[in-house]
Scaffold this motif. Structure first.
Motif, PDB file in Angstrom:
ATOM      1  N   ASN A 149       0.812  -1.223   0.000  1.00 39.80           N
ATOM      2  CA  ASN A 149       0.000   0.000   0.000  1.00 39.80           C
ATOM      3  C   ASN A 149       0.848   1.277   0.000  1.00 39.80           C
ATOM      4  O   ASN A 149       0.307   2.382   0.043  1.00 39.80           O
ATOM      5  CB  ASN A 149      -0.938  -0.005   1.212  1.00 39.80           C
ATOM      6  N   GLN A 150       2.165   1.116  -0.032  1.00 36.87           N
ATOM      7  CA  GLN A 150       3.060   2.280  -0.057  1.00 36.87           C
ATOM      8  C   GLN A 150       3.468   2.578  -1.496  1.00 36.87           C
ATOM      9  O   GLN A 150       3.528   1.663  -2.315  1.00 36.87           O
ATOM     10  CB  GLN A 150       4.342   1.978   0.739  1.00 36.87           C
ATOM     11  N   PRO A 151       3.787   3.855  -1.802  1.00 40.01           N
ATOM     12  CA  PRO A 151       4.312   4.128  -3.145  1.00 40.01           C
ATOM     13  C   PRO A 151       5.696   3.492  -3.299  1.00 40.01           C
ATOM     14  O   PRO A 151       6.462   3.434  -2.333  1.00 40.01           O
ATOM     15  CB  PRO A 151       4.410   5.660  -3.199  1.00 40.01           C
ATOM     16  N   LEU A 152       5.973   2.969  -4.481  1.00 45.99           N
ATOM     17  CA  LEU A 152       7.256   2.304  -4.719  1.00 45.99           C
ATOM     18  C   LEU A 152       8.372   3.353  -4.735  1.00 45.99           C
ATOM     19  O   LEU A 152       8.267   4.359  -5.430  1.00 45.99           O
ATOM     20  CB  LEU A 152       7.210   1.530  -6.034  1.00 45.99           C
ATOM     21  N   TYR A 192       8.307  -4.466  -3.627  1.00 48.32           N
ATOM     22  CA  TYR A 192       7.108  -4.775  -2.859  1.00 48.32           C
ATOM     23  C   TYR A 192       7.238  -6.127  -2.167  1.00 48.32           C
ATOM     24  O   TYR A 192       7.901  -7.036  -2.665  1.00 48.32           O
ATOM     25  CB  TYR A 192       5.872  -4.755  -3.753  1.00 48.32           C
TER      26      TYR A 192
END
Ligand code: AMP
Ligand code: MG
Length: 420
Positions: free
Chosen positions: A199-202, A208
């Motif tokens: 759910n975090q921006p890469l 991931y």
């Protein structure tokens, strides 16, 4: 380095069957029965009709035929779920539906097709009588009470794996709840400074967290209950805190942090808080592997399987080691996957004496199985695992498998095999 069998043996030695629980029937699918089940009554509970038709006495219809039907008086009707109040005497009949209890005195059911009921309706003839057009031996079209299960019989033994049919049989005995071995709760913790929650921006340099999802899904699909413990950085203190959050699980699974570069993190935590049983296994992928036990405050130990971080390695080591452990905890007896023999269609080289688990897709032609590699076998190439229907097992002593050679394949997904 130790062999796959030795490693699995050490893990399974530590694993105990879990306790029993009592649950509503449908919630027990896939679990192992923890009690012997005896029949409290006959199934079916009484003689009943296997057809829609007329319940009669065999003696009343002797010699009946389409040319010379026997006409009987209709003295009642009985539908499924009701009980006839009348008794069938010679020369009489009761109209009966499938599943309805056989009225007293009747010993045969004549299906509608073998009566003149349709003609009677069409020509508005009396329905107080029925013409029977065939003679049937006693017992025809009757399901006998107890023909499936007899009262007092041991229907299912403790240890039986409950599938859809078993649940149906238990329901036919009126068992709304059953005692089963409970499912294990398996804590899943990812490790690695580079690993990011989905759910975090890469961010640059990050990847991931796929392992948590593939491993937790494996836990689920083999009957366990995954508990997601998040992602721990490569830091002894934080890893220890994260692992402690899972201490009440029945087993802990971590991914990453066991290869040569950084294994000290998981190892250090285990050394401080538990103990380590082994570290490397003669297999590929999956050489770096940790198994230890992690101490709870109560003194009881939780088994901890430290899987390698590479996504394919973690899934395959889960298959080989964690799956049997979960099945054993659940009281299952068959801990192994079915294997087939297939003709290998690609070349596989084995240079360092480890057991190779190669990702293959199985196809079936003219009654034989063929196995082809699903692509490059790098242990980070997860899509090659996604394409696999099985794992070809190449023994430690085999240096080369030439195309056309027979190999043993551990089947993971028969549906995938059939799709191809
Ligand atoms: P490690 O076993 O920690 O050395 O990790 C081996 C490789 O697997 C590295 O390339 C990691 O970035 C990768 N990896 C480790 N953990 C995960 C994870 N949870 N999801 C996806 N890749 C991972
Ligand atoms: Mg790592």
């Amino acid at each position: 380095m130790i062999s796959v069998e030795e490693a699995l043996g050490k893990i399974l030695d530590f694993i105990d069957i879990l306790e029993e629980e009592e649950k509503p029937l449908l919630d027990c699918l896939g679990q192992v029965l923890a009690e012997d089940v005896y029949a409290p009554f006959d199934v079916p509970p009484q003689d009943n009709s296997a057809m829609d038709g007329y319940a009669v006495r065999a003696g009343s219809i002797e010699g009946a035929s389409y040319e010379h039907s026997k006409v009987l008086r209709v003295i009642g009707e009985v539908a499924a779920g009701t009980v006839a109040k009348v008794k069938v005497e010679p020369g009489t009949s009761v109209r009966i539906m499938t599943g309805a209890p056989l009225p007293q005195g009747a010993d045969v059911v004549v299906p509608f097709e073998a009566t003149d009921e349709v003609d009677r309706k069409r020509f508005s003839l009396s329905e107080a009588e029925i013409g029977i057009c065939c003679s049937l031996p006693e017992g025809s079209n009757i399901r006998r009470g107890g023909e499936d299960i007899v009262e007092g019989e041991l229907v299912m033994k403790q240890g039986r794996l409950l599938g859809p049919t078993e649940l149906g049989v238990l329901a036919s005995l009126g068992k709304g709840k059953v005692r089963v071995i409970r499912r294990p709760v398996v804590g899943v913790l990812a490790t690695g400074d580079e690993v990011l929650d989905i759910n975090q921006p890469l961010l640059p340099g990050k990847i991931y967290n796929s392992n948590t999802y593939s491993l937790a899904a494996q836990v689920l699909s083999f009957g366990g209950i995954p508990r997601l413990l998040g992602i721990a950085p490569d830091n002894v203190g934080q890893l220890s805190v994260a692992l402690r959050r899972g201490l009440d699980c029945d087993m802990l699974i971590t991914s990453g942090g066991v290869s040569l570069g950084d294994y000290d993190v998981v190892k250090q935590v285990l050394a401080a808080e538990g103990d380590i049983s082994f570290w490397t296994v003669r297999m590929k992928p999956g050489k770096p592997l940790a198994f230890g036990t992690f101490k709870r405050n109560s003194g009881k130990r939780v088994p901890h399987l430290g899987l390698p971080g590479n996504p394919v390695s973690s899934m395959i080591t889960f298959e080989v080691f964690a799956r049997p452990a979960i099945l054993k905890m659940m009281g299952k007896r068959n801990l192994t996957r079915p294997t087939i023999t297939a003709t290998m269609e690609d070349l596989i080289e084995n240079n360092d004496g480890r057991r190779i688990f190669a990702r293959v897709l199985i196809s079936s032609r003219e009654g034989s199985y063929f196995a082809s590699l699903t692509g490059p076998q790098g242990s980070g190439i997860l899509t090659s695992m996604a394409k696999a229907s099985g794992l070809a097992i190449i023994p430690e002593t085999t240096k080369e498998v030439k195309p056309g050679t027979t190999v043993e394949v551990m089947m993971l997904d028969w549906d995938k095999a059939q799709d191809s």
